[in-house]
Design a protein around this motif. Structure first.
Motif, PDB file in Angstrom:
ATOM      1  N   PHE A 133       1.968   2.171  -3.311  1.00 17.40           N
ATOM      2  CA  PHE A 133       0.976   3.082  -4.075  1.00 17.40           C
ATOM      3  C   PHE A 133       0.688   4.535  -3.633  1.00 17.40           C
ATOM      4  O   PHE A 133       0.733   5.402  -4.223  1.00 17.40           O
ATOM      5  CB  PHE A 133      -0.450   2.632  -3.792  1.00 17.40           C
ATOM      6  CG  PHE A 133      -1.549   2.965  -4.687  1.00 17.40           C
ATOM      7  CD1 PHE A 133      -1.848   2.823  -5.643  1.00 17.40           C
ATOM      8  CD2 PHE A 133      -2.407   3.838  -3.850  1.00 17.40           C
ATOM      9  CE1 PHE A 133      -3.076   3.595  -6.389  1.00 17.40           C
ATOM     10  CE2 PHE A 133      -3.707   4.568  -4.423  1.00 17.40           C
ATOM     11  CZ  PHE A 133      -3.593   4.298  -5.674  1.00 17.40           C
ATOM     12  N   ILE A 134       0.656   4.688  -2.369  1.00 15.53           N
ATOM     13  CA  ILE A 134       0.520   6.089  -1.627  1.00 15.53           C
ATOM     14  C   ILE A 134       1.693   6.891  -2.265  1.00 15.53           C
ATOM     15  O   ILE A 134       1.739   8.065  -2.377  1.00 15.53           O
ATOM     16  CB  ILE A 134       0.651   5.862  -0.255  1.00 15.53           C
ATOM     17  CG1 ILE A 134      -0.674   5.098   0.274  1.00 15.53           C
ATOM     18  CG2 ILE A 134       0.786   7.275   0.329  1.00 15.53           C
ATOM     19  CD1 ILE A 134      -0.744   4.782   1.551  1.00 15.53           C
ATOM     20  N   ALA A 171      -5.775   4.351  -1.243  1.00 18.25           N
ATOM     21  CA  ALA A 171      -5.325   2.924  -1.360  1.00 18.25           C
ATOM     22  C   ALA A 171      -6.114   2.052  -0.988  1.00 18.25           C
ATOM     23  O   ALA A 171      -6.372   0.836  -1.513  1.00 18.25           O
ATOM     24  CB  ALA A 171      -3.900   3.049  -0.552  1.00 18.25           C
ATOM     25  N   ARG A 172      -6.855   2.425   0.310  1.00 11.87           N
ATOM     26  CA  ARG A 172      -7.436   1.461   0.958  1.00 11.87           C
ATOM     27  C   ARG A 172      -8.971   1.228  -0.015  1.00 11.87           C
ATOM     28  O   ARG A 172      -9.756   0.174   0.141  1.00 11.87           O
ATOM     29  CB  ARG A 172      -8.115   1.910   2.280  1.00 11.87           C
ATOM     30  CG  ARG A 172      -6.596   1.879   3.172  1.00 11.87           C
ATOM     31  CD  ARG A 172      -6.992   2.029   4.546  1.00 11.87           C
ATOM     32  NE  ARG A 172      -7.236   3.588   4.882  1.00 11.87           N
ATOM     33  CZ  ARG A 172      -8.144   4.245   5.216  1.00 11.87           C
ATOM     34  NH1 ARG A 172      -9.202   3.674   5.234  1.00 11.87           N
ATOM     35  NH2 ARG A 172      -8.027   5.472   5.387  1.00 11.87           N
ATOM     36  N   MET A 208       0.764  -1.226  -0.088  1.00 12.82           N
ATOM     37  CA  MET A 208       0.136  -0.035   0.062  1.00 12.82           C
ATOM     38  C   MET A 208       0.778   1.214   0.040  1.00 12.82           C
ATOM     39  O   MET A 208       0.424   2.258  -0.806  1.00 12.82           O
ATOM     40  CB  MET A 208      -0.824  -0.081   1.135  1.00 12.82           C
ATOM     41  CG  MET A 208      -2.026  -0.983   1.369  1.00 12.82           C
ATOM     42  SD  MET A 208      -3.435  -0.441   0.196  1.00 12.82           S
ATOM     43  CE  MET A 208      -4.662  -1.802   0.679  1.00 12.82           C
ATOM     44  N   ASP A 249      -3.878   7.893   1.146  1.00 13.08           N
ATOM     45  CA  ASP A 249      -3.914   6.650   2.111  1.00 13.08           C
ATOM     46  C   ASP A 249      -5.606   6.007   1.877  1.00 13.08           C
ATOM     47  O   ASP A 249      -5.719   4.933   1.812  1.00 13.08           O
ATOM     48  CB  ASP A 249      -3.948   6.961   3.485  1.00 13.08           C
ATOM     49  CG  ASP A 249      -4.270   5.960   4.418  1.00 13.08           C
ATOM     50  OD1 ASP A 249      -3.640   4.905   4.514  1.00 13.08           O
ATOM     51  OD2 ASP A 249      -5.346   6.205   4.965  1.00 13.08           O
ATOM     52  N   LEU A 293      -7.444  -0.375  -4.117  1.00 12.57           N
ATOM     53  CA  LEU A 293      -6.825  -1.643  -4.346  1.00 12.57           C
ATOM     54  C   LEU A 293      -7.514  -2.680  -3.569  1.00 12.57           C
ATOM     55  O   LEU A 293      -8.290  -2.455  -2.592  1.00 12.57           O
ATOM     56  CB  LEU A 293      -5.525  -1.068  -3.832  1.00 12.57           C
ATOM     57  CG  LEU A 293      -4.369  -0.239  -4.379  1.00 12.57           C
ATOM     58  CD1 LEU A 293      -3.444  -0.298  -3.510  1.00 12.57           C
ATOM     59  CD2 LEU A 293      -4.199  -0.561  -5.853  1.00 12.57           C
ATOM     60  N   HIS A 298      -0.786  -6.200  -3.985  1.00 14.05           N
ATOM     61  CA  HIS A 298      -2.081  -5.508  -4.309  1.00 14.05           C
ATOM     62  C   HIS A 298      -2.223  -5.018  -5.740  1.00 14.05           C
ATOM     63  O   HIS A 298      -1.336  -4.907  -6.337  1.00 14.05           O
ATOM     64  CB  HIS A 298      -2.301  -4.209  -3.374  1.00 14.05           C
ATOM     65  CG  HIS A 298      -2.093  -4.496  -1.938  1.00 14.05           C
ATOM     66  ND1 HIS A 298      -2.799  -4.896  -1.142  1.00 14.05           N
ATOM     67  CD2 HIS A 298      -0.859  -4.149  -1.373  1.00 14.05           C
ATOM     68  CE1 HIS A 298      -2.268  -4.850   0.177  1.00 14.05           C
ATOM     69  NE2 HIS A 298      -1.124  -4.641  -0.085  1.00 14.05           N
TER      70      HIS A 298
END
Length: 301
Positions: free
Chosen positions: A175-176, A197-198, A172, A194, A201, A210
């Motif tokens: 990605f962030i 991402a949650r 994660m 953030d 993904l 992910h």
């Protein structure tokens, strides 16, 4: 975009799975106050409804908030590319409204849609008559004309960029970090990377890292063909009051050009200064105010 802010999307009051095809379902979630006017919210291409929590969290104290993702986005499983089209989104939209009436009962409701998802109510056979009002944030519209116009060229560029997106990330945090370098996310609310991402993904199918919930080829296909359907929108045919809240048309656009609708009598049009296509994620409170300024005088807020 670096920030310690953390957005936590609450558990919904209820979850409704709507079958929209033989092998496809859309997960609808209910938040907010069941006694209020129903708001039906959806998101832009490649994103997720829960990503808009900084916006719709400001509405849950007075509205019955229904959120759902487009097929192959968010809470929904990824399905075949052949079924990932604007006409399919329109069909899904009608089935979702049918399911809401069956499960929760009919009531005054307002559609709140961003970007690509706004095409569903605008192109649906019902032409908005299933809503008491529509609020559309920066819908992808263009005026009829040559296919080589600015909108079409921008759509082709955006489709190419989407197709080349990395679809897998080892963590994660990777990605962030990448999101922090993207100009399109400049000036968004703290903690958005953030939250993105949650919400965009999922764990990779092979257990290694992910992957994007909406695959890049799906995202690219929608934007590539959006220009064909955008020109079909006829605001004069809509059967409910409609508010369009656009990005700042004087700024360089980050997705598709914002169409200034100030001369159209069929819509109540405003734009928010100093915002781009992700205006609900940049100025959520201002977006809510613009929406309430429209809904309150017509008794829907």
């Amino acid at each position: 975009m670096a920030s310690d802010a953390v957005w936590t999307v609450p558990e919904p009051h209820s979850v409704l799975e709507v079958q929209v095809g033989a092998d496809a379902a859309i997960v609808v979630r209910r938040h907010g106050s069941p006694e209020g006017t129903r708001l039906v919210l959806c998101h832009g291409n490649g994103l997720a409804a829960d990503l808009y929590y900084p916006f719709w969290s400001l509405l849950t104290d007075r509205f019955d908030v229904i959120v759902h993702d487009l097929r192959n986005h968010g809470w929904n499983p990824a399905g075949p590319l052949a079924d990932h089209t604007v006409p399919t989104f329109v069909e899904d939209h009608e089935r979702i409204l049918d399911a809401l009436d069956r499960h929760y009962g009919p009531k005054p409701q307002v559609g709140v849609f961003h970007s690509i998802s706004a095409l569903a109510p605008l192109l649906a056979p019902s032409a908005g008559d299933r809503f008491s009002a529509l609020v559309l944030f920066d819908p992808p519209l263009r005026k009829p004309g040559a296919t080589s116009n600015e909108f079409d060229a921008a759509a082709e560029r955006a489709a190419t960029v989407a197709a080349r997106r990395a679809s897998r990330f080892p963590t994660m945090d990777a990605f962030i970090t990448l999101m922090g370098f993207l100009p399109v996310l400049n000036h968004t609310v703290p903690g958005l990377a953030d939250l993105m991402a949650r919400t965009t993904l999922r764990d990779a199918s092979d257990g290694q890292g992910h992957e994007l919930r909406c695959p890049p080829e799906h995202e690219s296909q929608i934007v590539a063909y959006a220009r064909i359907f955008a020109v079909l929108v006829d605001f004069d045919a809509l059967k409910c009051p409609t508010k369009v809240i656009g990005a700042d048309p004087t700024l360089p656009y980050s997705y598709l050009p914002t169409l200034d609708l100030s001369e159209m009598a069929a819509v109540d049009y405003d734009f928010l200064p100093e915002t781009t296509h992700l205006l609900q994620l940049q100025q959520p409170a201002e977006c809510v105010k613009a929406m309430l300024d429209f809904l309150e005088p017509i008794g829907l807020a």
